[in-house]
Motif scaffolding. Structure first.
Motif, mmCIF file in Angstrom:
data_model
loop_
_atom_site.group_PDB
_atom_site.id
_atom_site.type_symbol
_atom_site.label_atom_id
_atom_site.label_comp_id
_atom_site.label_asym_id
_atom_site.label_seq_id
_atom_site.Cartn_x
_atom_site.Cartn_y
_atom_site.Cartn_z
ATOM 1 N N SER A 25 50.530 3.570 51.358
ATOM 2 C CA SER A 25 51.317 2.655 52.009
ATOM 3 C C SER A 25 52.693 2.436 51.175
ATOM 4 N N ASP A 26 52.738 2.655 49.860
ATOM 5 C CA ASP A 26 53.916 2.676 49.053
ATOM 6 C C ASP A 26 54.772 3.758 49.341
ATOM 7 N N PHE A 27 54.352 4.846 49.681
ATOM 8 C CA PHE A 27 55.001 6.121 50.111
ATOM 9 C C PHE A 27 55.688 5.948 51.414
ATOM 10 N N ILE A 28 54.846 5.452 52.411
ATOM 11 C CA ILE A 28 55.472 4.768 53.599
ATOM 12 C C ILE A 28 56.481 3.982 53.625
ATOM 13 N N ALA A 29 56.336 2.734 52.472
ATOM 14 C CA ALA A 29 57.614 1.927 52.473
ATOM 15 C C ALA A 29 58.764 2.553 51.956
ATOM 16 N N CYS A 30 58.484 3.394 51.003
ATOM 17 C CA CYS A 30 59.838 4.230 50.442
ATOM 18 C C CYS A 30 60.645 4.959 51.454
ATOM 19 N N ALA A 31 59.661 5.614 52.492
ATOM 20 C CA ALA A 31 60.483 6.373 53.585
ATOM 21 C C ALA A 31 61.246 5.256 54.542
ATOM 22 N N GLU A 32 60.507 4.381 54.845
ATOM 23 C CA GLU A 32 61.164 3.205 55.660
ATOM 24 C C GLU A 32 62.526 2.809 54.845
ATOM 25 N N TYR A 33 62.500 2.583 53.647
ATOM 26 C CA TYR A 33 63.579 2.076 52.791
ATOM 27 C C TYR A 33 64.862 3.106 53.110
ATOM 28 N N LEU A 34 64.493 4.537 53.037
ATOM 29 C CA LEU A 34 65.387 5.350 53.142
ATOM 30 C C LEU A 34 66.088 5.420 54.227
ATOM 31 N N ILE A 35 65.193 5.059 55.434
ATOM 32 C CA ILE A 35 65.757 5.083 56.918
ATOM 33 C C ILE A 35 66.611 3.911 57.092
ATOM 34 N N ALA A 36 66.132 2.574 56.532
ATOM 35 C CA ALA A 36 66.758 1.158 56.956
ATOM 36 C C ALA A 36 68.048 1.336 56.237
ATOM 37 N N HIS A 37 68.197 2.031 54.898
ATOM 38 C CA HIS A 37 69.522 1.896 54.246
ATOM 39 C C HIS A 37 70.361 3.040 54.305
ATOM 40 N N LYS A 38 70.084 3.639 55.578
ATOM 41 C CA LYS A 38 70.984 4.702 56.138
ATOM 42 C C LYS A 38 71.177 5.941 55.255
ATOM 43 N N TYR A 39 70.285 6.469 54.313
ATOM 44 C CA TYR A 39 70.112 7.532 53.948
ATOM 45 C C TYR A 39 69.809 8.930 54.779
ATOM 46 N N THR A 40 68.840 8.303 55.788
ATOM 47 C CA THR A 40 68.405 9.635 56.508
ATOM 48 C C THR A 40 68.015 8.685 57.862
ATOM 49 N N SER A 41 67.145 9.614 58.482
ATOM 50 C CA SER A 41 66.384 9.163 59.690
ATOM 51 C C SER A 41 65.301 10.006 59.856
ATOM 52 N N PRO A 42 64.599 9.704 60.729
ATOM 53 C CA PRO A 42 62.968 10.382 61.070
ATOM 54 C C PRO A 42 63.244 11.870 61.236
ATOM 55 N N ALA A 43 64.382 12.299 62.206
ATOM 56 C CA ALA A 43 64.826 13.695 62.345
ATOM 57 C C ALA A 43 65.416 14.410 61.186
ATOM 58 N N THR A 44 65.701 13.660 60.112
ATOM 59 C CA THR A 44 66.220 14.454 58.761
ATOM 60 C C THR A 44 65.459 14.146 57.604
ATOM 61 N N LEU A 45 64.242 13.667 57.509
ATOM 62 C CA LEU A 45 63.345 13.312 56.506
ATOM 63 C C LEU A 45 62.186 13.934 56.242
ATOM 64 N N ALA A 46 62.098 14.659 55.259
ATOM 65 C CA ALA A 46 60.614 15.308 54.803
ATOM 66 C C ALA A 46 60.097 14.731 53.736
ATOM 67 N N GLY A 47 58.823 14.945 53.654
ATOM 68 C CA GLY A 47 57.896 14.310 52.671
ATOM 69 C C GLY A 47 57.163 15.551 52.006
ATOM 70 N N THR A 48 56.948 15.238 50.607
ATOM 71 C CA THR A 48 56.243 16.255 49.801
ATOM 72 C C THR A 48 55.206 15.558 49.007
ATOM 73 N N GLY A 49 54.187 16.178 48.738
ATOM 74 C CA GLY A 49 53.166 15.904 47.633
ATOM 75 C C GLY A 49 52.244 17.095 47.107
ATOM 76 N N GLY A 50 52.177 17.105 46.038
ATOM 77 C CA GLY A 50 51.379 18.351 45.487
ATOM 78 C C GLY A 50 50.101 17.852 44.683
ATOM 79 N N SER A 51 48.907 18.657 44.535
ATOM 80 C CA SER A 51 47.851 18.474 43.863
ATOM 81 C C SER A 51 47.218 16.995 44.364
ATOM 82 N N ALA A 52 46.891 15.971 43.422
ATOM 83 C CA ALA A 52 46.589 14.728 43.839
ATOM 84 C C ALA A 52 47.647 14.172 44.810
ATOM 85 N N GLY A 53 48.752 14.426 44.747
ATOM 86 C CA GLY A 53 49.746 13.941 45.704
ATOM 87 C C GLY A 53 49.587 14.533 47.006
ATOM 88 N N GLY A 54 48.675 15.395 47.572
ATOM 89 C CA GLY A 54 48.260 15.758 48.661
ATOM 90 C C GLY A 54 47.693 14.544 49.360
#
Length: 721
Positions: free
Chosen positions: A541-570
């Motif tokens: 949920s925290d990761f989703i909230a950060c994605a929403e922040y970046l979209i709401a503050h005009k850094y990006t949009s769902p069309a230009t946003l990628a997420g990554t996570g590795g190991s336990a970040g999977g």
């Protein structure tokens, strides 16, 4: 180099993608009943990774991914740029100052792997640096190797080190003669758990080390004593699994023994799998020769909630989170008839992270508002006096190595500051930091990059730290190509780190963001517990909230946003794309824990129960099943384009886990290869990432970023039909 802003050119047509269907993947359903809930696993057969069927399937997926990525026209130029940035300067680490010699790892421009070096003293003028070992050029031992760990002997004449190949982390313990640069006869297998090195005897005649059984990878290990020249099969057990009936150890306990200069005590440490809290024992160092009969005395149990302890003289210094989430520093006098811990450095706003003991003081690295702070506790004059050590800029202390005369050698870096090797003299007020050339400055200009730390509101109102790196000239137009990463496990902190290759993304006008989700340690143990077993959903949920922040503050949009996570970040990225797939255009799931219900049955499973729970516990199972990425995929639901990456030799998260996730996503939307492809990228000479060469890491980065830009609609990365 000034950062040039390259606008994201959107392809006029829809995404052009791989033109052939996915390789065929058999489904062989297996049903399990967990506390009344029946779970069907169609790809259980993949867990037999040695089978010809799985190996054939893995190669077919790897070939498919390779062919798909080869279609991306901008990939070659991006890979070239990454190589230029990676070779813009040297990189060093692993500082060990012993007997007037500094040992360290260094990678020079153009080299594919870090090498082991030594210099006399710390300042270059005191002696020429000398390369001791190139792991990829060992006479008579062909093949690519990595140095997993090393420990100098007290006199600096010898080095015990671990060598492994293919990213396997299967270290073979070797002993290097510093003067000649040649190996002694030692070659001790099953020593991959010596992540903290070995404990040399004071006369350098041998050492204590951890060894696991031939049929185990992480469990049932013990500490053994080795005399130089002795057949390892004759090494006597000292501490750990089934060594002494009076000391009960669990299957996943990891034991280590430490010896400290100037102390007559030996310290034994036990990591209880991946649990944060540890246990400690002490014994007179001159009685270790008794082996299993050594009179160990327990001074710390898990109930004491100690995360680290060190011995200095007759004192044990420890970090405790029993009374304070952000920890306090305690000390215990081993000379007392009834030793008891007393407070030394009280808890505060800073999260106390690590102890380093020097002759004159104890140093505590802390995290304060996302950057490193260093505390000094006097041991001699004005005993117990506490002071803060001034640092030249806000960043991260990666190395802290005590020198002679009260000085410290540190490696300091930040999001936009390249690493610097500095000598500090904390005992002399007003003494400035002295820069030394152990870490030479690189030639990169980062003046066009800005780093910000903001707070994003999560689903329950909790404010989550979010670090954002971007070009100063990039407009907030909602169109920036953006990569959001997150981890969130074991109380590990995502600290400010410099990455030269990031410039390849930032100079395109892109944004790189790091969400400091719960489950990590950024705000103390409470932050870790906030994303732990029953509360693990908060990590997602925290990761989703950060994605929403970046979209709401005009850094990006769902069309230009990628997420990554590795190991336990999977768990983090897998949870995000299965719960809120519409937020992301693409995602990378890297060497990722993807099947939470089967992880505990792998060789690395037992240690991880302490962090993620066990399916044998009904409450744990319910929480694990609810967020397990593999199990959350639904047929017919639209997901982002996904590139799952794995190493065939991964000993931590076996390749079948990313394999299962990729197969399930492909099966959920068999036609997705036409618009939102799912690729499984396999490095057959790699593992979990440890020991990988620079070229391997850059190849993967080029593939992943090219994949993202393709999915963002960048015309320069759109494959032609």
């Amino acid at each position: 180099m000034k950062l040039a802003l390259t606008a994201l050119a959107l392809a006029a047509c829809t995404h052009v993608v791989a033109q052939t269907p996915y390789p065929s993947t058999p489904q062989k359903p297996v049903s399990d009943n967990y506390h009344g809930t029946v779970v069907v696993d169609p790809y259980r057969w993949m867990e037999d990774m040695k089978s010809a069927e799985f190996q054939s399937w893995l190669h077919s997926q790897a070939d498919y991914a390779k062919a798909s990525l080869a279609q991306i026209p901008g990939r070659a130029a991006l890979r070239e740029r990454l190589g230029q940035l990676a070779d813009a300067g040297e990189s060093t680490g692993g500082y060990e100052f012993v007997a007037g010699k500094l040992f360290y790892m260094k990678r020079a421009p153009g080299q594919n792997q870090s090498r082991l070096w030594m210099r006399a003293g710390v300042d270059g003028a005191q002696g020429a640096d000398r390369e001791l070992l190139d792991p990829n050029n060992i006479p008579g031992e062909p093949g690519k190797h990595a140095i997993d760990w090393y420990t100098p002997s007290p006199d600096g004449r010898l080095l015990a080190l671990g060598l492994s190949s293919g990213g396997s982390e299967n270290s073979v313990l070797r002993v290097l003669d510093v003067a000649s640069g040649k190996f002694l006869g030692e070659a001790i297998t099953y020593t991959g758990l010596n992540q903290y090195g070995v404990a040399w005897f004071k006369d350098a005649s041998g050492f204590a080390y951890n060894r696991h059984p031939a049929d185990e990878r992480y469990n049932k290990s013990a500490v053994f004593m080795h005399k130089l020249g002795q057949d390892p099969s004759q090494d006597r057990p000292l501490f750990g699994w089934e060594v002494n009936a009076k000391e009960k150890h669990a299957l996943a306990d990891l034991p280590y023994v430490y010896l400290s200069k100037g102390s007559r005590w030996a310290l034994a440490e036990v990591l209880h799998g991946d649990a944060v809290e540890r246990s400690y024992w002490v014994a007179p160092a001159d009685q270790l020769h008794l082996g299993a009969a050594t009179p160990w005395r327990r001074i710390v149990s898990p109930a004491d909630k100690i995360t680290q302890a060190v011995i200095s003289g007759d004192q044990v210094y420890a970090l405790s989170q029993k009374k304070a989430s952000r920890r306090e520093l305690l000390s215990l006098d081993l000379r007392a008839k009834s030793p008891a811990f007393r407070g030394v450095l009280p808890p505060g706003e800073s999260v106390l992270q690590h102890i380093s003991a020097a002759d004159d003081a104890v140093y505590v690295k802390a995290l304060d508002a996302g950057v490193s702070k260093l505390w000094r506790v006097e041991k001699k004059k004005a005993k117990g006096a506490i002071s803060s050590v001034a640092l030249p800029f806000e960043g991260t202390l990666r190395e802290i190595s005590p020198l002679a005369g009260g000085e410290l050698l540190v490696l300091h870096e930040g999001w936009t500051q390249a690493p610097q090797s500095l000598v500090l003299n904390p005992g002399k007020a007003g003494s400035p930091a002295r820069r030394v050339d152990v870490q030479k400055p690189n030639s990169l200009d980062t003046s066009g990059v800005q780093a910000q730390r903001v707070m994003a509101k999560s689903h329950d109102g909790v404010m989550v730290p979010l670090s954002i790196l971007s070009s100063k000239s990039a407009p907030l137009d909602g169109k920036r190509p953006t990569v959001l990463s997150g981890y969130g496990a074991y109380g590990i902190t995502q600290e400010p780190r410099f990455g030269a290759t990031r410039l390849a993304w930032l100079e395109r006008g892109g944004v790189l963001a790091i969400c400091h989700v719960r489950g990590g340690g950024e705000l103390g143990e409470d932050w870790h517990q906030g994303g732990y077993i029953l509360t693990k959903q908060n990590t997602v949920s925290d990761f989703i909230a950060c994605a929403e922040y970046l979209i709401a503050h005009k850094y990006t949009s769902p069309a230009t946003l990628a997420g990554t996570g590795g190991s336990a970040g999977g768990i983090t990225i897998g949870g995000a794309i299965t719960q809120r797939p519409e937020l992301f255009a693409a995602a990378q799931s890297a060497v990722s824990l993807s099947d939470m219900l089967r992880m505990e049955f792998t060789p690395n499973g037992a240690p991880n129960i302490a962090e993620f729970g066990t399916v044998s516990n009904p409450a744990h199972f319910k929480a694990m099943y609810a967020i397990s990425p593999y199990h959350r995929v639904q047929d017919g639901r639209a997901y982002p384009a996904v590139i799952a990456t794995t190493g065939a030799n991964d000993p931590r998260v076996e390749a079948w886990e990313p394999g299962k996730l990729a197969a399930r996503l492909q099966a959920a939307n068999p036609e997705s290869y036409k618009s939102k492809p799912v690729l499984l990228r396999v490095d057959f000479e790699g593992g979990h990432g440890m020991g990988s060469g620079v070229s391997q890491r850059l190849d993967e980065t080029a593939d992943v970023w090219s994949f993202f830009l393709w999915q963002f609609g960048d015309a320069g990365f759109a494959p032609k039909r």
